[in-house]
Design an enzyme around this catalytic site. Structure first.
Site, PDB file in Angstrom:
ATOM      1  N   GLU A 178     -17.664  57.558  35.850  1.00  0.00           N
ATOM      2  CA  GLU A 178     -17.564  55.896  35.740  1.00  0.00           C
ATOM      3  C   GLU A 178     -17.934  55.670  37.397  1.00  0.00           C
ATOM      4  OE1 GLU A 178     -14.148  53.574  34.979  1.00  0.00           O
ATOM      5  OE2 GLU A 178     -15.215  51.780  35.158  1.00  0.00           O
ATOM      6  N   LYS A 220     -19.905  56.098  31.772  1.00  0.00           N
ATOM      7  CA  LYS A 220     -19.541  54.559  31.634  1.00  0.00           C
ATOM      8  C   LYS A 220     -19.974  53.863  33.117  1.00  0.00           C
ATOM      9  CE  LYS A 220     -15.089  51.871  31.703  1.00  0.00           C
ATOM     10  NZ  LYS A 220     -13.724  51.737  31.205  1.00  0.00           N
TER      11      LYS A 220
HETATM   12  P1  13P Z   1     -13.032  46.365  33.058  1.00  0.00           P
HETATM   13  O1  13P Z   1     -13.862  46.335  31.516  1.00  0.00           O
HETATM   14  O2  13P Z   1     -12.053  45.498  33.277  1.00  0.00           O
HETATM   15  O3  13P Z   1     -13.954  46.681  34.011  1.00  0.00           O
HETATM   16  O4  13P Z   1     -12.099  47.933  33.164  1.00  0.00           O
HETATM   17  C1  13P Z   1     -12.782  48.988  32.597  1.00  0.00           C
HETATM   18  C2  13P Z   1     -12.277  49.889  33.503  1.00  0.00           C
HETATM   19  O5  13P Z   1     -11.710  50.959  32.893  1.00  0.00           O
HETATM   20  C3  13P Z   1     -12.486  50.047  34.908  1.00  0.00           C
HETATM   21  O6  13P Z   1     -12.269  51.242  35.202  1.00  0.00           O
END
Ligand code: 13P
Length: 341
Positions: A178, A220
């Site tokens: 991510e 992600k």
């Molecule tokens: P949000 O969808 O609130 O951005 O959170 C997703 C997430 O796991 C952030 O690390």
């Protein structure tokens, strides 16, 4: 490493019709969310809240492929003594775990951060696997502002993501990679596009150097959106087109699935944009959601810490899960959104 087994999990996590529930808020973040609804952030309240989410029917069975947990939660038991992990598994959903230790100030780069947590990670992964986790998450944060991001922030964070992902695969866990380009600030959509492209190109280069097998991971990313304070906002169609275009340019087709973060978008915006992308189609990966706020905001408000509100809160969660599930198929519409609400 059994790559076929990792690929099977990554594919199940991003299967059409379902997506991930990001319930891995750190103690600090969940306190902020609870403060907003007037609930004290005690261990019991956090457990009760997450327990009713994980017990929600039919959302968990029909629409939630996996749940990202926090260290406290993966060890917690429900009020009746059942481990929360078992409740998730019983719904046919896959438990996962956030393993980073958060974003800390990056030396000599004011306003920028590096995500920490690599020291001792191998041992923690072994423990989490024994506790039932099948996948992990590590979030890197890239901020846009005057003179930032720097090369150092992008390179250091991409390198850490790759080291984390390699360790996960070595330990037979699917890494969610991510790299979040934040939507805070007043930057344009073009700036978000350029910075996201730079970030993703760097991340995939580092993943290659670290020998990460793309078939056994999930990306992600953020969507390509203007900063929240930008005077010129964009339509859902433009956001969808720009996001698909950047992903096609940066993400190899060996990656089985891409699960977006919501990043502070309004609930319905996050759904509409995912739907718009899946209507465009013509890409090699499954596109789904891994939402925290966009799935949990509505149930949190409905719950507000009161036991009597749990059925209403579960209905609110089921509704958002259903709407986002439809969006993974390009079958969501505003009419369905309003009718089912
Ligand atoms: P949000 O969808 O609130 O951005 O959170 C997703 C997430 O796991 C952030 O690390």
């Amino acid at each position: 490493m059994d790559l076929a087994a990792l690929n099977k999990v990554a594919t199940a996590m991003t299967q059409p019709g379902k997506g991930l529930l990001a319930a891995d808020e750190s103690s600090g973040t969940i306190k902020k969310r609870f403060d907003a609804i007037g609930v004290e952030s005690t261990e019991e309240n956090r457990r009760d809240y997450r327990e009713f989410l994980f017990r929600t029917e039919p959302a968990m069975k029909d629409r939630i492929s996996g749940v990202i947990l926090y260290d406290e939660t993966i060890r917690q038991k429900a009020a009746d003594g059942t481990p929360l992990v078992k409740i998730i598994e019983a719904a046919g959903s896959i438990p996962g775990i956030k393993v980073d230790a958060g974003a800390k100030p990056l030396a000599f780069c004011p306003g920028e951060t590096i995500t920490e947590g690599l020291d001792g990670l191998r041992d923690r992964l072994i423990e989490y696997r024994e506790l039932g986790a099948k996948f992990c998450k590590w979030r890197a944060v890239i901020d846009i502002g005057d003179g930032i991001p720097s090369h150092d922030a992008i390179n250091s964070n991409a390198h850490a993501l790759a080291r984390y992902a390699a360790l996960c695969q070595e330990q037979q866990l699917v890494p969610i990679v991510e790299p979040e380009v934040l939507m805070d600030g007043d930057h344009t959509i073009e700036r978000c596009e350029a910075v996201t492209m730079w970030t993703l190109k760097t991340v995939f280069m580092e993943l290659y150097y670290a020998k990460v097998q793309l078939e056994g991971m999930v990306l992600k990313p953020n969507m390509i959106v203007p900063g929240k304070k930008c005077a010129t906002q964009a339509s859902d169609a433009e956001i969808a087109e720009r996001t698909i275009s950047v992903l096609k340019d940066c993400v190899p087709s060996a990656v089985p699935g891409i699960a977006f973060l919501s990043g502070g978008q309004e609930d319905v915006e996050a759904t509409a944009r995912l739907d718009a992308m899946n209507r465009i189609g013509g890409f090699p990966w499954h596109l789904t959601f891994s939402y925290g706020r966009a799935l949990q905001h509505a149930p949190q408000v409905a719950w507000s810490g009161k036991k009597d509100n749990v059925p209403a809160a579960q209905a609110a969660f089921s509704h958002r899960a259903e709407m986002n599930g439809l969006a993974t198929l390009g079958e969501w519409t505003e009419a369905i959104e309003k009718k089912a609400a």
